[in-house]
Design a protein around this motif. Sequence first.
Motif, PDB file in Angstrom:
ATOM      1  N   TRP A   9       0.834  -1.201   0.000  1.00  0.00           N
ATOM      2  CA  TRP A   9       0.000   0.000   0.000  1.00  0.00           C
ATOM      3  C   TRP A   9       0.870   1.253   0.000  1.00  0.00           C
ATOM      4  O   TRP A   9       0.512   2.264  -0.634  1.00  0.00           O
ATOM      5  N   MET A  12       1.795   1.884  -3.560  1.00  0.00           N
ATOM      6  CA  MET A  12       0.663   2.403  -4.322  1.00  0.00           C
ATOM      7  C   MET A  12       0.391   3.867  -3.983  1.00  0.00           C
ATOM      8  O   MET A  12       0.075   4.666  -4.875  1.00  0.00           O
ATOM      9  N   ARG A  13       0.514   4.240  -2.721  1.00  0.00           N
ATOM     10  CA  ARG A  13       0.280   5.630  -2.324  1.00  0.00           C
ATOM     11  C   ARG A  13       1.310   6.563  -2.926  1.00  0.00           C
ATOM     12  O   ARG A  13       0.998   7.689  -3.318  1.00  0.00           O
ATOM     13  N   TRP A  16       0.810   6.115  -7.236  1.00  0.00           N
ATOM     14  CA  TRP A  16      -0.494   5.866  -7.840  1.00  0.00           C
ATOM     15  C   TRP A  16      -0.663   6.646  -9.139  1.00  0.00           C
ATOM     16  O   TRP A  16      -1.281   6.165 -10.092  1.00  0.00           O
ATOM     17  N   TRP A  17      -0.099   7.846  -9.190  1.00  0.00           N
ATOM     18  CA  TRP A  17      -0.248   8.682 -10.385  1.00  0.00           C
ATOM     19  C   TRP A  17       0.446   8.050 -11.588  1.00  0.00           C
ATOM     20  O   TRP A  17      -0.061   8.079 -12.703  1.00  0.00           O
ATOM     21  N   LEU A  20      -1.547   4.920 -12.543  1.00  0.00           N
ATOM     22  CA  LEU A  20      -2.783   5.321 -13.209  1.00  0.00           C
ATOM     23  C   LEU A  20      -2.510   5.742 -14.649  1.00  0.00           C
ATOM     24  O   LEU A  20      -3.281   5.423 -15.567  1.00  0.00           O
ATOM     25  N   MET A 204      -5.629  -1.198 -11.940  1.00  0.00           N
ATOM     26  CA  MET A 204      -5.036  -0.693 -10.692  1.00  0.00           C
ATOM     27  C   MET A 204      -5.060  -1.774  -9.612  1.00  0.00           C
ATOM     28  O   MET A 204      -4.114  -1.914  -8.831  1.00  0.00           O
ATOM     29  N   PHE A 208      -1.866  -3.600  -7.618  1.00  0.00           N
ATOM     30  CA  PHE A 208      -1.737  -3.849  -6.179  1.00  0.00           C
ATOM     31  C   PHE A 208      -1.435  -5.319  -5.903  1.00  0.00           C
ATOM     32  O   PHE A 208      -0.632  -5.647  -5.019  1.00  0.00           O
TER      33      PHE A 208
END
Length: 237
Positions: A9, A12-13, A16-17, A20, A204, A208
């Motif tokens: 996580w 991903m934080r 994420w951009w 994406l 997405m 993860f």
Amino acid sequence: MVKIYVDAWGYMRRFWWGLLAVALILEVLPLFLKGSHIGGELAAGCLVAYGMHRFFLFGEGTAYWKKDPSARKPTIGRFMGASLLIAGLVLVAIGILAVRLVGEGTSEGAMFLVFLTTYAILPYVTLILFGTALPASAAGDRFGPGPSLRRAGKTAGPIAGGLLVGPGLFGLMIFFGYLLPIARLDIPESRTGTIFAISVGSRMIGFFLTALTVAVLCRAYRKVAPAEIGLQPVPQA
């Protein structure tokens, strides 16, 4: 178990951009290019997985496009070699199984069940035995079948358990809580926006799942990595 999810996580934080952007590009690309795009899909997946390994091993994040004096020598070529090794072992095993089933005259229904089970079990067993080849290659360490098998004596247990409680458990939750409900929805083809959003969201979620798998492999590799590799703590979210 909790640390695996925390690490994944955290990645991903932070990124994420970028993930994406990759998901959007892969969804939009078929609108402009004709033919098969499997090569682009595989290349993008390999690059994303490589970036995850470098993050979990060395805390790197922007070494792709920004010159970082502290960044280590890129090892993308070695990582692609290790990825081909893992994929090749799985494909060879599936091929051998297919030849034997056809030769024995197994029914189509039985073959389907066998292959369904095989696609879940063979990658799992392969990662248990040879999975450290991926983080080892990303770290610049030896990643051949021999060194990977020798490391498996100390890493098989952590990888087996980690894959079950990490991507395995999360994958089951996604299957029953996300994929099945969506499959039951009768979404008209005219609602392209909804379909596009679902596709991007699915990618997405896939990222993860990949991050969970990479976190498991990297945590196991840390137990056997040579000190001269210079692994760094995983950056906290």
